[in-house]
Design an enzyme around this catalytic site. Structure first.
Site, PDB file in Angstrom:
ATOM      1  N   GLU A  51       0.865  -1.134  -0.016  1.00  0.00           N
ATOM      2  CA  GLU A  51      -0.075  -0.153  -0.001  1.00  0.00           C
ATOM      3  C   GLU A  51       0.914   1.559   0.181  1.00  0.00           C
ATOM      4  OE1 GLU A  51      -2.626   2.252  -0.594  1.00  0.00           O
ATOM      5  OE2 GLU A  51      -3.633   0.344  -0.026  1.00  0.00           O
ATOM      6  N   LYS A  73       4.737   4.646 -10.506  1.00  0.00           N
ATOM      7  CA  LYS A  73       3.386   4.405  -9.649  1.00  0.00           C
ATOM      8  C   LYS A  73       2.108   4.385 -10.648  1.00  0.00           C
ATOM      9  CE  LYS A  73       5.036   7.399  -5.864  1.00  0.00           C
ATOM     10  NZ  LYS A  73       5.071   8.658  -5.113  1.00  0.00           N
TER      11      LYS A  73
END
Length: 436
Positions: free
Chosen positions: A129, A205
């Site tokens: 996460e 990302k």
């Protein structure tokens, strides 16, 4: 209360924050985990550093084997950056029977299929996460909370460092170099900020999010990207004059012709949610076919927001939630065929901001509009300030906003304009966000 022993590999900025949460707020983590999360070891390069003196005796070690050979350590937060030795260390941790929590987006973007495949072979799991958007739980939301949806689009400010730099330049008129120095002083930027400012970090990302949201398998290095390192303060000023702010946007948009992916400084309409994201905050606008638009906003850089995400992953892993989802979701499955194809960047439609310097002479605007017209790029608006009243400056700035046109056509038009005799220097071309 049952005790789960954990370890940290790498006590840098984030690792120190993780240790602080585990040691100072053990009652809080125990309440959520239903067990004590016991920090057994922290592996560092140099155990003699004074900043480690406050940690409990026997926790700090320079020997990774102290973790690998301890069967009581069940969960390890691997918090060193880069590709090597991070990849080798993670494989060793998995092979020694440890579940791993990581914040290393570069490692996952480059070696995700290999690492996840090995973890599945060994019956271990990886939680990540903290690898995207700091304290925003975007991985969990896309993978689980929005799993009833087909994600249609994802647009985000994924690099808190870049957003901090642009904010300081835009709001305070700070130079790029001064803004970088301040970001380093505040812990938002590394000593070498290249990957933050050139768009690499955001592209890595975006590659992870594109895989989770769309089943795409893009190589992060193939995602078209521009950073904020070449951003001119003049463009921030003109954007404000036009009613926009400039943000480093990472975009993934699904259409009938495939998936659109790119990272670039983009003009975003002032007053809209993404335009108003300031300082080191991240934000991600997601649209699902069932849920509609959803907006996530939070700190994306700094010690404690990222540490918050790491410790949440440690809790989920210790409880067993990560193992269930890891085996079920089959993330980063190297054997799986991509569910979507990528659209060629040159075909992507978009509006554009063009800034150039031209000689102050008759017919100049006609030449430029002629080039744009030949490439089927139509003009929405033009800004041309008057030259200096004393006649000392015969070169003036010209700003053009276009209607929608293919990326390739806009690029070719800009290149041709740049070669006109009436144009001085380079043509700046930035994308303009369309819609909310």
């Amino acid at each position: 209360m049952e005790k789960t022993k954990v370890a940290i590999v790498g006590l840098g900025t984030v690792g120190t924050g993780v240790a602080k949460l585990l040691l100072d707020h053990g009652d809080r983590t125990a309440r959520h985990a239903g067990r004590t999360l016991w920090l057994q070891r922290a592996v560092v390069r140099d155990a003699s550093k004074p900043e480690y003196a406050d940690l409990p005796e026997g926790v700090v070690t320079e020997d990774l084997d102290d973790v690998l050979n301890d069967p009581e350590i069940k969960v390890v937060a691997q918090l060193i950056g880069g590709l090597e030795p991070a990849r080798t260390i993670m494989l060793k941790l998995l092979e020694s029977g440890k579940d791993v929590v990581t914040a290393n987006k570069a490692l996952l973007a480059e070696h995700g299929p290999e690492l996840f495949g090995r973890a599945r072979e060994l019956g271990q799991c990886i939680a990540f996460e903290a690898a995207v958007a700091g304290g925003i739980p975007i991985i969990t939301n896309i993978s689980q909370c929005l799993s009833a949806n087909q994600i249609l689009s994802l647009e985000g400010i994924l690099n808190g460092t870049s957003n901090f730099l642009v904010t300081q330049m835009d709001r305070l008129g700070m130079s790029f170099d001064d803004a970088v120095a301040q970001a380093q002083e505040l812990g938002y930027a590394e000593a070498d900020p290249t990957m933050d400012v050139d768009g690499t970090d955001a592209a890595q990302k975006l590659a992870i999010l594109a895989h989770l949201a769309f089943g795409a398998h893009p190589r992060w290095a193939d995602i078209p990207r521009l950073g904020v390192d070449q951003l001119d303060p003049a463009d921030l000023q003109y954007a404000r004059e036009l009613g926009y702010r400039i943000k480093l946007l990472a975009v993934a948009r699904l259409g009938s012709e495939g998936l659109e992916l790119h990272v670039s400084p983009t003009l975003v309409k002032a007053g809209t949610p993404l335009a108003e994201v300031q300082d080191a905050f991240n934000a991600i606008a997601v649209c699902g076919d069932a849920v509609g638009p959803v907006f996530y906003h939070g700190l994306g850089a700094g010690q404690m927001p990222t540490a918050s995400a790491v410790v949440a992953d440690i809790i989920d892993t210790a409880v067993g939630r990560t193992r269930l989802t890891f085996q079920t979701l089959k993330q980063f499955n190297g054997d799986e065929q991509p569910r979507v194809s990528l659209r060629p960047f040159s075909e992507l439609p978009g509006r554009y901001y063009l800034r150039l310097h031209v000689t102050d002479s008759p017919g100049v605007l006609g030449e430029i509009t002629g080039v744009l017209g030949r490439h089927q790029v139509s003009i929405a608006s033009v800004i041309q300030h008057e030259p200096a009243s004393d006649g000392t400056n015969d070169v003036v700035p010209l700003v053009i906003m276009t209607h929608s046109a293919p990326e390739g056509a806009a690029g070719r038009a800009a290149n041709e304009i740049e070669n006109l005799d009436c144009v001085v220097g380079k043509v700046v071309r930035l994308r303009v966000k369309v819609g909310e």
